[in-house]
Write an enzyme that holds these catalytic residues in place. Sequence first.
Site, PDB file in Angstrom:
ATOM      1  N   HIS C 131       0.867  -1.185   0.000  1.00 21.29           N
ATOM      2  CA  HIS C 131       0.000   0.000   0.000  1.00 21.29           C
ATOM      3  C   HIS C 131       0.904   1.235   0.000  1.00 21.29           C
ATOM      4  O   HIS C 131       2.014   1.202   0.547  1.00 21.29           O
ATOM      5  CB  HIS C 131      -0.848  -0.043   1.275  1.00 21.29           C
ATOM      6  N   ASP C 208       3.170  -4.011   8.106  1.00 20.20           N
ATOM      7  CA  ASP C 208       1.917  -3.269   7.970  1.00 20.20           C
ATOM      8  C   ASP C 208       0.779  -4.254   8.249  1.00 20.20           C
ATOM      9  O   ASP C 208       0.463  -5.106   7.423  1.00 20.20           O
ATOM     10  CB  ASP C 208       1.836  -2.693   6.550  1.00 20.20           C
ATOM     11  N   GLN C 211      -4.387  -4.997   7.275  1.00 18.65           N
ATOM     12  CA  GLN C 211      -5.360  -5.980   6.791  1.00 18.65           C
ATOM     13  C   GLN C 211      -5.258  -7.294   7.551  1.00 18.65           C
ATOM     14  O   GLN C 211      -5.982  -8.254   7.233  1.00 18.65           O
ATOM     15  CB  GLN C 211      -5.139  -6.242   5.289  1.00 18.65           C
ATOM     16  N   LYS C 234     -10.469  -0.321  10.177  1.00 15.09           N
ATOM     17  CA  LYS C 234     -10.628  -1.571   9.428  1.00 15.09           C
ATOM     18  C   LYS C 234     -10.942  -2.747  10.354  1.00 15.09           C
ATOM     19  O   LYS C 234     -11.199  -3.854   9.879  1.00 15.09           O
ATOM     20  CB  LYS C 234      -9.352  -1.867   8.629  1.00 15.09           C
ATOM     21  N   CYS C 372      -4.664   2.141  -3.821  1.00 14.34           N
ATOM     22  CA  CYS C 372      -3.453   2.729  -3.217  1.00 14.34           C
ATOM     23  C   CYS C 372      -2.263   1.793  -3.384  1.00 14.34           C
ATOM     24  O   CYS C 372      -1.460   1.623  -2.460  1.00 14.34           O
ATOM     25  CB  CYS C 372      -3.658   3.070  -1.747  1.00 14.34           C
TER      26      CYS C 372
HETATM   27  C1  LIG Z   1      -2.352  -2.649   3.596  1.00 15.71           C
HETATM   28  C2  LIG Z   1      -2.744  -1.268   4.017  1.00 15.71           C
HETATM   29  N1  LIG Z   1      -1.825  -0.447   4.562  1.00 15.71           N
HETATM   30  C3  LIG Z   1      -2.115   0.796   4.969  1.00 15.71           C
HETATM   31  C4  LIG Z   1      -3.389   1.303   4.853  1.00 15.71           C
HETATM   32  C5  LIG Z   1      -3.653   2.707   5.314  1.00 15.71           C
HETATM   33  O1  LIG Z   1      -4.458   2.726   6.449  1.00 15.71           O
HETATM   34  P1  LIG Z   1      -5.041   4.139   6.954  1.00 15.71           P
HETATM   35  O2  LIG Z   1      -5.629   4.802   5.754  1.00 15.71           O
HETATM   36  O3  LIG Z   1      -6.074   3.762   7.936  1.00 15.71           O
HETATM   37  O4  LIG Z   1      -3.907   4.893   7.531  1.00 15.71           O
HETATM   38  C6  LIG Z   1      -4.389   0.491   4.281  1.00 15.71           C
HETATM   39  C7  LIG Z   1      -5.769   0.957   4.113  1.00 15.71           C
HETATM   40  O5  LIG Z   1      -6.113   1.908   3.472  1.00 15.71           O
HETATM   41  C8  LIG Z   1      -4.050  -0.806   3.862  1.00 15.71           C
HETATM   42  O6  LIG Z   1      -4.968  -1.618   3.304  1.00 15.71           O
END
Ligand SMILES: Cc1ncc(COP(=O)(O)O)c(C=O)c1O
Lengths: 153, 153, 414, 414
Positions: C131, C208, C211, C234, C372
């Site tokens: 991401h 990270d 998910q 999430k 993203c």
């Molecule tokens: C794998 C992953 N990393 C990071 C994020 C970013 O999370 P957030 O937007 O809650 O900071 C997301 C979700 O958008 C994600 O799916």
Amino acid sequence: MTAPAQAMDSGPYAATLLAHARAPRHQGTLLHPDALAEGYNALCGDRITVMLALRQGCIAEYAFRAEACALVVAAASLLGECLIGRDAEEVEHLAARFDGLLAGAGGPPIECGGLNAFADLARFPARRKCARLPLATVRAALRGAAHANTEEA
Amino acid sequence: MTAPAQAMDSGPYAATLLAHARAPRHQGTLLHPDALAEGYNALCGDRITVMLALRQGCIAEYAFRAEACALVVAAASLLGECLIGRDAEEVEHLAARFDGLLAGAGGPPIECGGLNAFADLARFPARRKCARLPLATVRAALRGAAHANTEEA
Amino acid sequence: MNVVLAETPLDIAALRAQFPLLARTVHGGKPLVYLDNANTAQKPVCVIEAVDRFYRERNANVSRAVHALGEEATGLYEGARDVLARFIGAGSARELVLTSGTTMATNLVAYSYLLPRLAPGDVVLTTVMEHHANIVPWQIVCQRTGARVVAAPIHANGELDVAAFIGMLGPQVKLACVTHVSNVLGTINPVAELAAACRKHGVPLLVDGSQAVPHLPVDVRALGCDFYAFTGHKMCGPTGTGGLWARREILAQMPPFFGGGEMIREVRIEGSTFADPPARFEAGTPNIAGFAGLAEAVRFLEGIGMARIAAREQDLLRYATARLREVPGLRIIGEAPHKAAVISFMVEGAHAHDLATLLDLEGVAVRSGHHCAHPLMRYYDVPATCRASFAFYNTEAEADALLDALLKARALLA
Amino acid sequence: MNVVLAETPLDIAALRAQFPLLARTVHGGKPLVYLDNANTAQKPVCVIEAVDRFYRERNANVSRAVHALGEEATGLYEGARDVLARFIGAGSARELVLTSGTTMATNLVAYSYLLPRLAPGDVVLTTVMEHHANIVPWQIVCQRTGARVVAAPIHANGELDVAAFIGMLGPQVKLACVTHVSNVLGTINPVAELAAACRKHGVPLLVDGSQAVPHLPVDVRALGCDFYAFTGHKMCGPTGTGGLWARREILAQMPPFFGGGEMIREVRIEGSTFADPPARFEAGTPNIAGFAGLAEAVRFLEGIGMARIAAREQDLLRYATARLREVPGLRIIGEAPHKAAVISFMVEGAHAHDLATLLDLEGVAVRSGHHCAHPLMRYYDVPATCRASFAFYNTEAEADALLDALLKARALLA
Ligand SMILES: Cc1ncc(COP(=O)(O)O)c(C=O)c1O
Ligand SMILES: Cc1ncc(COP(=O)(O)O)c(C=O)c1O
């Protein structure tokens, strides 16, 4: 196997738009364009390249190539009939009318009849920028800018 | 003028604590301390300096100076009777018992009777660190550390 | 993945009844089929009410006031830290920095941990499937220091090329980063194996967990990583919440990032001293109500049991995958043997956004786009995909509804 | 301060009825007298319900999905930006970056605007009366660059020494910072005058509006400053919300700060390009529910009218100040002629924390301590003060209750 699909609410996909998306006009390349710009919507990944031949400040020829959704392709296709013969000022005027249509502002139909098929997009704000991308790219080309996107004002 | 103040819930301020806060014992300075540390609670602004004279590893003399709230001063005052004659290990033991008292953990009273007056602080977690500051500073001094605070573990 | 098969099946109808939003309709009465859980999860009533109750009964600022309300609010906030720390297997709540989400967590590592350590020629290792939140922060700090970001490749089926990742480790690598579960492919990465390799090379590993925490039992110490980032919205929690777990000795070395209230020890105009972690990294008034809600979300998930959640979602994944294969011209992107209930797909002759709009008109909410994850899109050479992502509260009937809507949309577009 | 006197007085009882928390009791049945509004404000039912409704009816992520829920959530979030921008007099919503609060706003300026501009010898001008959120971020970036923070002095009555502030401007000053309203002294600073002087010297001015936006009509363009930071939870909004307004041409020059989703245009592993402001500065999933609530808070405040709020609070300030002067040995810290309804005080022979605890036992919530303003405490040479801070929903009877409790506490302690 699943039962055959039944009729669905086609939302912004008016039949004429789908027809243009399947068989777009003006798709192709101008070998020696007077103006060229690329449009890109980061959010969607839609890409379009617009090429113009100009004569006395008016658009004489128009072609595009797109890797994009049906709405972009249909808009790019339908634009052709509206652009030929117009100058930059008239294109700006058209863009303002088209934005109004997409925003659901009402008013009389746009004289380039085909574009009015986008009226239903007013209900789908997230997709409006798709319809706007080709014209935004044309405007960029006329301004001499190389790039356009419709995600930011 | 306002009507005279009526009796109020004095919460953690047991009468003995207020008496010690008003007229603390062991307040002052040791001219040649064997150990000295400063305690500071950033959140409150409480400051205390603790001085110890040691004999064969045991606390022989104890003095403090404080710019602090009543709970710090009362705790520093009451500590005196508990510290004299104790070694570092015994002080650690005392600190554990005192922390238990402040956390409302129950158990038999602490042998240095005066400290038990802090039992009500269990209801006021934000103020516990005030009562803990003098003893934390004594422990720092015994460890050879110059500084202590009770806001972080 | 250590999925313990649950003895008693979940009562999905009873669970769904706890999510008010799942009863919604869209586009003039179509029942909502919410399959965009990887984007954000829906919230059970207990979470919504915890936020509501905070404002009605407890609202005060934390760590500042000695009055009763302030103590209660501080207790709720620090209580949330305890609950979250236990939930992800942290050794201590003091190793958990509360953040506004994963993005703030990775950026905190970028600016506080990484930036001071980078020199020209240094490398941050990430992967092609990350991401943007696990790519762009590293780029920003690398750009300032002459270091660079490199990405380990993946296999065509969406699995990480583990051998390549490990082969890219070395003394110039100052941080390695990997997602626990891919938000596009669903791939569950072998984090413990990667962590062991990183340790061997002395490279800290950031995971990270955005998910993963909502879908799998997570134990950061068992994984053996050094940083673990996650996001509250999430995992059935409120927006604007999340956390960064890091080993205590690493946090202790990190300089402050944001300056402000609560993170200081003593402020003078000439210079300041700072609190110990985690307070050092929590400047200003936090999202207190949000964390009251997030603690409740954890209790809710634990009440079901993460192993049962994972098992249920595996059932849904199997079922939905099989059904989607019935759609002519549909191609699934991401077929790793270990994957979570995330299905990205393309349908020949239909652009992802057009599909998503038409599905939406049938009540089926999926995400379309690049998710993203531009580098991953480029790897597969696609501009966009559709993604159906499931939660334990989804049903087989919803997978059927997805299929029906897809067939209709395809008929219209193709 | 341009207070238009309200024609009709506020119906305080009706207003109070909209704040559920004001009906609370503490310590075994004592009615709560909440005088810690400068720390955080209470929330009206409409705000609480807006957050609740978001999770029950609209919850989805923003700017990402084309489905109906996603559009609704995006509409709410961008709608909040519009409402807030108008409320503070911004020329355009595109000049408003939504943040988690003031602290994130000042740190964004520190890292994105200031850091790249600082060289050894440069100066950031702040004042002695600032909150740590308007001191420490500047220190952190100055320390990395050899620049330094200097603070303009104040007068003993709590007024800014305006001449000294202006005298300290000069070419080496890369940013000037001042609070609109002091959270300790209540002082309302002459921002327009300072902004004019800054403009003359070509020094950009950042204003910390945390304590102003909830209490005064604010018009950032009329003030003439360059940055304006504020925080949602002090203006009857949810925790974890706030904003940074900045002139469009300044924002346009600022490089990205946090990396992640939504702030990019195109990401490649080798390097990325970024979105235009404000999206460039809003990486990741924002506190969507919080901003839905904050928009409602603005509507609520506007419904009353900021001029009427300011006038009502001036009445309370006058009344409470007069009553407090009845306490023997009480000294008020901060007696600027233009001040908001914030009263810091000390009582001879009684430490601030002891007072606050005893007041709390009577149901009266005040803050005691340094109020995140160490340099100011040092200026007055006090370790801590008590602070009673009023909102429009407070009453004269509550000021009386403060007085009664103070007299009792003093009798016990002195
Ligand atoms: C794998 C992953 N990393 C990071 C994020 C970013 O999370 P957030 O937007 O809650 O900071 C997301 C979700 O958008 C994600 O799916
Ligand atoms: C004047 C002032 N500036 C900044 C802040 C920080 O605001 P926040 O904690 O919401 O970021 C506060 C409140 O705590 C304040 O009173």
